[in-house]
Design an enzyme around this catalytic site. Structure first.
Site, PDB file in Angstrom:
ATOM      1  N   ASN A 188      21.940  36.292  49.827  1.00 52.09           N
ATOM      2  CA  ASN A 188      21.657  37.100  51.019  1.00 52.09           C
ATOM      3  C   ASN A 188      20.326  37.808  50.809  1.00 52.09           C
ATOM      4  O   ASN A 188      20.251  38.800  50.100  1.00 52.09           O
ATOM      5  CB  ASN A 188      22.816  38.103  51.195  1.00 52.09           C
ATOM      6  CG  ASN A 188      22.600  39.022  52.376  1.00 52.09           C
ATOM      7  OD1 ASN A 188      21.594  38.932  53.097  1.00 52.09           O
ATOM      8  ND2 ASN A 188      23.539  39.936  52.584  1.00 52.09           N
TER       9      ASN A 188
ATOM     10  N   LYS B 180      20.528  39.538  47.313  1.00 48.54           N
ATOM     11  CA  LYS B 180      21.859  39.749  46.737  1.00 48.54           C
ATOM     12  C   LYS B 180      22.487  38.397  46.469  1.00 48.54           C
ATOM     13  O   LYS B 180      22.214  37.439  47.202  1.00 48.54           O
ATOM     14  CB  LYS B 180      22.740  40.516  47.726  1.00 48.54           C
ATOM     15  CG  LYS B 180      22.245  41.913  47.994  1.00 48.54           C
ATOM     16  CD  LYS B 180      23.244  42.669  48.859  1.00 48.54           C
ATOM     17  CE  LYS B 180      22.647  43.977  49.325  1.00 48.54           C
ATOM     18  NZ  LYS B 180      22.977  44.306  50.693  1.00 48.54           N
TER      19      LYS B 180
ATOM     20  N   ARG C 235      23.185  33.629  53.811  1.00 46.69           N
ATOM     21  CA  ARG C 235      23.377  34.439  55.014  1.00 46.69           C
ATOM     22  C   ARG C 235      22.065  34.415  55.792  1.00 46.69           C
ATOM     23  O   ARG C 235      21.006  34.767  55.259  1.00 46.69           O
ATOM     24  CB  ARG C 235      23.712  35.871  54.631  1.00 46.69           C
ATOM     25  CG  ARG C 235      23.791  36.730  55.864  1.00 46.69           C
ATOM     26  CD  ARG C 235      24.024  38.174  55.544  1.00 46.69           C
ATOM     27  NE  ARG C 235      24.065  38.922  56.791  1.00 46.69           N
ATOM     28  CZ  ARG C 235      23.583  40.139  56.931  1.00 46.69           C
ATOM     29  NH1 ARG C 235      23.044  40.767  55.920  1.00 46.69           N
ATOM     30  NH2 ARG C 235      23.651  40.744  58.103  1.00 46.69           N
TER      31      ARG C 235
ATOM     32  N   HIS D 190      26.748  40.705  62.798  1.00 44.54           N
ATOM     33  CA  HIS D 190      27.952  40.954  61.976  1.00 44.54           C
ATOM     34  C   HIS D 190      29.041  39.910  62.232  1.00 44.54           C
ATOM     35  O   HIS D 190      30.217  40.159  61.986  1.00 44.54           O
ATOM     36  CB  HIS D 190      28.591  42.329  62.275  1.00 44.54           C
ATOM     37  CG  HIS D 190      27.800  43.515  61.822  1.00 44.54           C
ATOM     38  ND1 HIS D 190      27.786  44.693  62.544  1.00 44.54           N
ATOM     39  CD2 HIS D 190      27.012  43.721  60.746  1.00 44.54           C
ATOM     40  CE1 HIS D 190      27.015  45.571  61.917  1.00 44.54           C
ATOM     41  NE2 HIS D 190      26.529  45.000  60.820  1.00 44.54           N
TER      42      HIS D 190
ATOM     43  N   GLY E  77      25.176  49.650  59.623  1.00 47.27           N
ATOM     44  CA  GLY E  77      25.121  49.161  61.001  1.00 47.27           C
ATOM     45  C   GLY E  77      26.546  49.091  61.518  1.00 47.27           C
ATOM     46  O   GLY E  77      27.479  48.869  60.745  1.00 47.27           O
TER      47      GLY E  77
ATOM     48  N   ARG F 161      20.603  54.170  63.659  1.00 44.26           N
ATOM     49  CA  ARG F 161      20.286  53.607  64.976  1.00 44.26           C
ATOM     50  C   ARG F 161      21.018  54.357  66.079  1.00 44.26           C
ATOM     51  O   ARG F 161      22.175  54.741  65.917  1.00 44.26           O
ATOM     52  CB  ARG F 161      20.678  52.128  65.048  1.00 44.26           C
ATOM     53  CG  ARG F 161      19.907  51.233  64.102  1.00 44.26           C
ATOM     54  CD  ARG F 161      20.156  49.753  64.439  1.00 44.26           C
ATOM     55  NE  ARG F 161      19.686  48.916  63.357  1.00 44.26           N
ATOM     56  CZ  ARG F 161      20.469  48.157  62.591  1.00 44.26           C
ATOM     57  NH1 ARG F 161      21.768  48.106  62.809  1.00 44.26           N
ATOM     58  NH2 ARG F 161      19.946  47.429  61.633  1.00 44.26           N
TER      59      ARG F 161
ATOM     60  N   ASP G  65      24.548  58.870  55.929  1.00 46.32           N
ATOM     61  CA  ASP G  65      25.717  58.471  55.149  1.00 46.32           C
ATOM     62  C   ASP G  65      26.946  59.269  55.592  1.00 46.32           C
ATOM     63  O   ASP G  65      26.929  60.504  55.573  1.00 46.32           O
ATOM     64  CB  ASP G  65      25.412  58.732  53.663  1.00 46.32           C
ATOM     65  CG  ASP G  65      26.425  58.066  52.761  1.00 46.32           C
ATOM     66  OD1 ASP G  65      27.626  58.397  52.868  1.00 46.32           O
ATOM     67  OD2 ASP G  65      26.004  57.218  51.955  1.00 46.32           O
TER      68      ASP G  65
ATOM     69  N   GLU H 141      32.292  39.279  53.683  1.00 50.08           N
ATOM     70  CA  GLU H 141      31.416  38.274  54.296  1.00 50.08           C
ATOM     71  C   GLU H 141      31.009  37.211  53.277  1.00 50.08           C
ATOM     72  O   GLU H 141      30.918  36.033  53.607  1.00 50.08           O
ATOM     73  CB  GLU H 141      30.168  38.973  54.857  1.00 50.08           C
ATOM     74  CG  GLU H 141      30.493  39.840  56.060  1.00 50.08           C
ATOM     75  CD  GLU H 141      29.467  40.934  56.298  1.00 50.08           C
ATOM     76  OE1 GLU H 141      29.604  42.021  55.680  1.00 50.08           O
ATOM     77  OE2 GLU H 141      28.540  40.725  57.083  1.00 50.08           O
TER      78      GLU H 141
END
Ligand code: ADP
Length: 379
Positions: free
Chosen positions: A7, A14, A91, A180, A212, A241, A283, A364
């Site tokens: 990813n 990752k 991904r 997502h 997100g 966001r 956070d 995922e």
């Protein structure tokens, strides 16, 4: 059969190595600060625990080499030879209208992903670099692309069409795509399992609450609407966001605050949401801590966050007609039970008590590994 999941983000790569038959991760890690000062590798495996190394990593190609060297490291690695990897799953954020499922990568697929750079200028270029790097470094190993947008390609046109001149859809493919998708698909399947029902017969509302956030209406296993749109900015309030707002704010802010288009984009994507409202943090842990200390703006940020989710669940209940379960997932969805409890308490009268509220861990990477395994095996 071992599948490597990769990813790549703008400055990170990752990875997660799976034994797919056992659904077990053998090791995982990430290369961070790619192309910047102070790059590093973090690697974790059951056998050897966690290690951290500072190193130099100018680009994603080098990051993939670092990952290969780590997983085959004679001391700390988990493989004897790189040939033990039988497939690589990538991904990829944007598959446009072209990909409604995970796809074996060939030159044509790479060209198509390249075309969608216009739709995802921040996300698709690093994915492409990762794919190209892996094709060289794991040469001869089949590579599979798993798209964030693919699961939502089942949305009907009345759900994905924006009310702007139709020619703009024809010219730029401006429409709702949603993101997502891998997470929504994973938890929808798990929720059906937990309900003891076939995924093809249940109606679910899946709520991904990480940095997100997005929500999807899943009818009989298919996404029929979702809150993120042409970009990941639309919909729920997120860490940084804004989610939904009046688009007239864009020109208002440009004029009154003398901001450029890029600056407004930055303000809505990086300085808004929980961070912008609270003035404290993006956070959720910090927001909850500040609420405990009586911080009113943290409380407002939290209330806006939960209220927005509640409104979307209401509208997706109208879309679906019957809702078997509301499923919360990702960092916030899995760890903040009070959100689920509040939604259940406030929405139960509407659902008449017939809807389950559940929290399910997303994975995922595992779904990417499984898709890759399936495609590699069928070749
Ligand atoms: P990403 O979208 O980056 O994968 P995650 O799924 O890890 O994000 O979710 C990150 C969010 O989850 C952050 O807002 C973080 O505060 C929140 N979170 C993670 N663990 C907890 C926890 N134990 N309690 C409250 N919030 C948590």
């Amino acid at each position: 059969m071992l599948i490597l999941v990769v990813n790549c983000g703008s400055s990170s790569a990752k990875y997660d190595l799976f034994d797919v038959e056992k659904e077990a991760s053998l090791c995982r890690g990430s290369v961070e600060r790619i192309g910047e000062e102070g790059s590093s590798l973090t690697h974790e495996s059951g056998e050897n625990g966690k290690i951290h190394r500072d190193l130099s990593c100018p680009d994603h190609h080098r990051a993939i080499e670092i990952i290969r060297d780590m997983i085959t490291d004679p001391e700390k690695g988990v493989l004897k030879d790189v040939s033990e990897v039988t497939g690589v799953g990538h991904r990829v954020v944007h598959g446009g209208e072209k990909f409604n499922t995970s796809t074996l990568i060939n030159a044509e697929v790479i060209d198509t992903i390249e075309r969608f750079v216009e739709l995802a200028p921040l996300h698709n270029p690093p994915s492409l670099e990762g794919i190209r790097g892996c094709m060289k470094i794991f040469s001869g190993v089949p590579q599979v692309a798993v798209f964030d947008t693919a699961f939502h390609q089942s949305m009907p046109d009345h759900a994905f069409t924006y009310g702007i001149p139709y020619e703009l859809y024809e010219k730029y493919r401006i429409r709702k795509y949603g993101f997502h998708g891998t997470s929504h698909r994973y938890v929808a399947r798990k929720a059906a399992e937990e309900l003891g029902r076939d995924p093809g017969e249940v109606n679910l509302i899946t709520v991904h609450l990480g940095n997100g956030c997005s929500i999807a209406a899943v009818q009989k296993g298919k996404s029929v609407d979702t809150s993120m749109g042409f970009t990941p900015l639309e919909g729920l309030l997120m860490g940084t966001r804004s989610g939904d707002l009046d688009p007239a704010l864009v020109t208002f802010l440009m004029q009154r605050e003398d901001l450029s288009a890029e600056e407004v984009n930055d303000l809505m994507n990086k300085k808004s949401g929980l961070l912008g409202l609270s003035g404290i943090s993006n956070d959720m842990r910090d927001i909850l801590g500040a609420i405990d200390e009586g911080n009113a703006r943290a409380e407002l940020a939290y209330d806006v966050f939960v209220y927005r989710i509640k409104k979307y669940i209401g509208s997706y209940a109208a879309v679906l007609g019957r809702v078997d379960a509301v499923v919360l997932t990702a960092g916030i969805g899995e760890n903040v039970p009070r959100i689920k409890e509040q939604l259940e308490r406030e929405l139960n009268p509407m659902f008449g008590g017939s809807t389950r509220f559940m929290s399910i861990g997303t994975n995922e990477e595992l779904l990417i590994a499984k898709d890759t395994y399936k495609i590699v095996n069928s070749e």
